[in-house]
Design a protein around this motif. Structure first.
Motif, PDB file in Angstrom:
ATOM      1  N   ALA A   1     -57.675 -40.044  -4.388  1.00 41.67           N
ATOM      2  CA  ALA A   1     -56.867 -40.051  -3.165  1.00 41.67           C
ATOM      3  C   ALA A   1     -57.545 -39.316  -2.018  1.00 41.67           C
ATOM      4  O   ALA A   1     -57.013 -39.267  -0.912  1.00 41.67           O
ATOM      5  CB  ALA A   1     -55.508 -39.414  -3.445  1.00 41.67           C
TER       6      ALA A   1
ATOM      7  N   LEU B   1     -55.545 -35.608 -13.688  1.00 44.07           N
ATOM      8  CA  LEU B   1     -55.179 -34.972 -12.417  1.00 44.07           C
ATOM      9  C   LEU B   1     -56.342 -34.983 -11.435  1.00 44.07           C
ATOM     10  O   LEU B   1     -56.169 -35.338 -10.260  1.00 44.07           O
ATOM     11  CB  LEU B   1     -54.710 -33.540 -12.672  1.00 44.07           C
ATOM     12  CG  LEU B   1     -54.233 -32.761 -11.444  1.00 44.07           C
ATOM     13  CD1 LEU B   1     -53.073 -33.484 -10.763  1.00 44.07           C
ATOM     14  CD2 LEU B   1     -53.819 -31.348 -11.833  1.00 44.07           C
ATOM     15  N   ASN B   2     -57.526 -34.606 -11.903  1.00 40.45           N
ATOM     16  CA  ASN B   2     -58.706 -34.642 -11.022  1.00 40.45           C
ATOM     17  C   ASN B   2     -59.035 -36.059 -10.589  1.00 40.45           C
ATOM     18  O   ASN B   2     -59.439 -36.294  -9.445  1.00 40.45           O
ATOM     19  CB  ASN B   2     -59.910 -34.012 -11.725  1.00 40.45           C
ATOM     20  CG  ASN B   2     -59.920 -32.499 -11.618  1.00 40.45           C
ATOM     21  OD1 ASN B   2     -59.630 -31.949 -10.565  1.00 40.45           O
ATOM     22  ND2 ASN B   2     -60.239 -31.828 -12.714  1.00 40.45           N
TER      23      ASN B   2
ATOM     24  N   TYR C   1     -59.206 -26.534 -13.993  1.00 37.70           N
ATOM     25  CA  TYR C   1     -58.033 -25.710 -13.689  1.00 37.70           C
ATOM     26  C   TYR C   1     -57.850 -24.544 -14.654  1.00 37.70           C
ATOM     27  O   TYR C   1     -57.544 -23.424 -14.235  1.00 37.70           O
ATOM     28  CB  TYR C   1     -56.773 -26.574 -13.678  1.00 37.70           C
ATOM     29  CG  TYR C   1     -56.776 -27.611 -12.589  1.00 37.70           C
ATOM     30  CD1 TYR C   1     -56.364 -27.307 -11.297  1.00 37.70           C
ATOM     31  CD2 TYR C   1     -57.223 -28.908 -12.844  1.00 37.70           C
ATOM     32  CE1 TYR C   1     -56.382 -28.254 -10.290  1.00 37.70           C
ATOM     33  CE2 TYR C   1     -57.246 -29.864 -11.838  1.00 37.70           C
ATOM     34  CZ  TYR C   1     -56.833 -29.531 -10.560  1.00 37.70           C
ATOM     35  OH  TYR C   1     -56.866 -30.477  -9.567  1.00 37.70           O
TER      36      TYR C   1
ATOM     37  N   LEU D   1     -58.115 -36.109  -1.857  1.00 30.83           N
ATOM     38  CA  LEU D   1     -57.579 -34.763  -1.665  1.00 30.83           C
ATOM     39  C   LEU D   1     -58.505 -33.680  -2.216  1.00 30.83           C
ATOM     40  O   LEU D   1     -58.342 -32.503  -1.902  1.00 30.83           O
ATOM     41  CB  LEU D   1     -56.205 -34.643  -2.332  1.00 30.83           C
ATOM     42  CG  LEU D   1     -55.128 -35.601  -1.789  1.00 30.83           C
ATOM     43  CD1 LEU D   1     -53.842 -35.463  -2.590  1.00 30.83           C
ATOM     44  CD2 LEU D   1     -54.869 -35.312  -0.309  1.00 30.83           C
ATOM     45  N   LEU D   2     -59.463 -34.077  -3.057  1.00 36.08           N
ATOM     46  CA  LEU D   2     -60.458 -33.152  -3.586  1.00 36.08           C
ATOM     47  C   LEU D   2     -61.850 -33.707  -3.384  1.00 36.08           C
ATOM     48  O   LEU D   2     -62.081 -34.912  -3.549  1.00 36.08           O
ATOM     49  CB  LEU D   2     -60.234 -32.913  -5.090  1.00 36.08           C
ATOM     50  CG  LEU D   2     -59.091 -32.010  -5.539  1.00 36.08           C
ATOM     51  CD1 LEU D   2     -59.058 -31.930  -7.066  1.00 36.08           C
ATOM     52  CD2 LEU D   2     -59.217 -30.623  -4.949  1.00 36.08           C
TER      53      LEU D   2
ATOM     54  N   LEU E   1     -56.927 -38.531 -10.144  1.00 38.39           N
ATOM     55  CA  LEU E   1     -55.975 -38.942  -9.114  1.00 38.39           C
ATOM     56  C   LEU E   1     -56.270 -38.266  -7.771  1.00 38.39           C
ATOM     57  O   LEU E   1     -56.261 -38.916  -6.713  1.00 38.39           O
ATOM     58  CB  LEU E   1     -54.546 -38.609  -9.561  1.00 38.39           C
ATOM     59  CG  LEU E   1     -53.981 -39.439 -10.717  1.00 38.39           C
ATOM     60  CD1 LEU E   1     -52.639 -38.868 -11.163  1.00 38.39           C
ATOM     61  CD2 LEU E   1     -53.834 -40.900 -10.309  1.00 38.39           C
ATOM     62  N   LEU E   2     -56.534 -36.962  -7.801  1.00 37.97           N
ATOM     63  CA  LEU E   2     -56.734 -36.220  -6.551  1.00 37.97           C
ATOM     64  C   LEU E   2     -58.047 -36.582  -5.868  1.00 37.97           C
ATOM     65  O   LEU E   2     -58.100 -36.696  -4.638  1.00 37.97           O
ATOM     66  CB  LEU E   2     -56.673 -34.712  -6.829  1.00 37.97           C
ATOM     67  CG  LEU E   2     -55.317 -34.172  -7.287  1.00 37.97           C
ATOM     68  CD1 LEU E   2     -55.395 -32.691  -7.595  1.00 37.97           C
ATOM     69  CD2 LEU E   2     -54.251 -34.434  -6.220  1.00 37.97           C
ATOM     70  N   THR E   3     -59.094 -36.767  -6.641  1.00 42.19           N
ATOM     71  CA  THR E   3     -60.369 -37.172  -6.025  1.00 42.19           C
ATOM     72  C   THR E   3     -60.289 -38.616  -5.541  1.00 42.19           C
ATOM     73  O   THR E   3     -60.842 -38.951  -4.495  1.00 42.19           O
ATOM     74  CB  THR E   3     -61.530 -37.014  -7.032  1.00 42.19           C
ATOM     75  OG1 THR E   3     -61.203 -37.699  -8.253  1.00 42.19           O
ATOM     76  CG2 THR E   3     -61.799 -35.557  -7.330  1.00 42.19           C
TER      77      THR E   3
END
Length: 292
Positions: A142, A135-136, A151, A144-145, A138-140
């Motif tokens: 993209a 999850l991290n 979490y 987004l983080l 993917l978000l980093t």
């Protein structure tokens, strides 16, 4: 010869057939329930003899901040699971009720988490939520983080993460409940609505949802019971932490009974939870009765 015409003959036959089920029900439900009610008025630590304390366990419960924290988290669990187990499965059921290529395979795959052990599911999701997890990544990736989040160690994100896991695992089961309901609706109703120019939204709002009210009521009742009893995912993923952010009533009862050996107090909390769940089920029945 007509069975049952002679007084006193074979009146007990139906009870003989029901006896094995009644015996199991008595051993695994009635007896533990009666014992739990008795223990709720006792002080019992497994080792010492039980001591009658009256309502002391309930008085302690009312003044215990951790009990109220667990209650609040369980209510948040209930609210968080509502879209995942009551709303979204209905939309998925409408999708899989269509005659589309590969839809049977999709049904099977979507139901697979339901028959998978919650322990295995929770362990797998721990890797997803890890600081170096998928999850991290993917978000980093993209943008987004700015930096990864741990979490399950963050008091803000831990409860939503556990709710997501519970919802993801059970969603297929609720989808099948709705799918069974959808297949009882007469297709001629939809055909007549199309002829009258009703849009897909109109058909959903005026045909599907009203006729699915009994199934929605069942799903809502089960969702409430699941939310208030949540334990396994909490036990495996967070142990009620961090800072009691994921402490639910189910985990709180287990902790009181099997970590602190306060069986009387744990039984008192369990009795209160039992009463609350019955009240929720009755309220839901009253609100949805006669609306189909």
């Amino acid at each position: 010869m007509i069975v049952g015409r002679i007084p006193g003959q074979r009146w007990f036959t139906p009870y003989l057939f029901a006896l094995p089920a009644l015996a199991l029900f008595g051993v695994f439900f009635v007896w533990p329930a009666v014992t739990a009610v008795q223990l709720s008025f006792l002080k019992y630590d497994v080792v010492s003899e039980p001591v009658f304390v009256g309502l002391d366990n309930f008085v302690r419960m009312a003044s215990d901040p951790r009990f109220w924290t667990a209650t609040g988290n369980s209510l948040l669990f209930l609210v968080g699971l509502f879209p995942l187990l009551v709303v979204l499965p209905l939309l998925l059921a409408i999708l899989v009720n269509q005659k589309l290529p590969g839809i049977r395979t999709f049904r099977m795959l979507y139901y697979l988490p339901v028959v998978t052990s919650m322990v295995a599911v929770a362990i797998a999701w721990q890797y997803v939520f890890n600081q170096q997890g998928v999850l991290n990544w993917l978000l980093t990736g993209a943008g987004l983080l700015d930096q990864p989040i741990q979490y399950l160690l963050d008091p803000f994100w831990a409860l939503p993460a556990v709710i997501l896991v519970e919802g993801w695992k059970s969603m297929g089961f609720y989808m099948m409940i709705y799918l069974a309901g959808l297949q009882t609706i007469d297709s001629s109703l939809y055909e007549a609505a199309r002829v009258d120019g009703a849009s897909a939204w109109d058909r959903l709002r005026h045909i599907t949802v009203p006729l699915m009210v009994p199934y929605i009521a069942v799903a809502l009742t089960m969702e409430m019971l699941d939310a208030m009893q949540a334990f396994t995912s909490v036990y495996v993923m967070t142990r009620g932490g961090p800072q009691d952010a994921t402490l639910t009533l189910g985990y709180y009862i287990w902790s009181a009974g099997f970590e602190h050996y306060e069986m009387g107090y744990a039984s008192a909390v369990g009795l209160v939870l039992w009463v609350v769940m019955i009240g929720m089920a009755l309220l839901n029945h009253r609100l949805t009765r006669g609306k189909a």
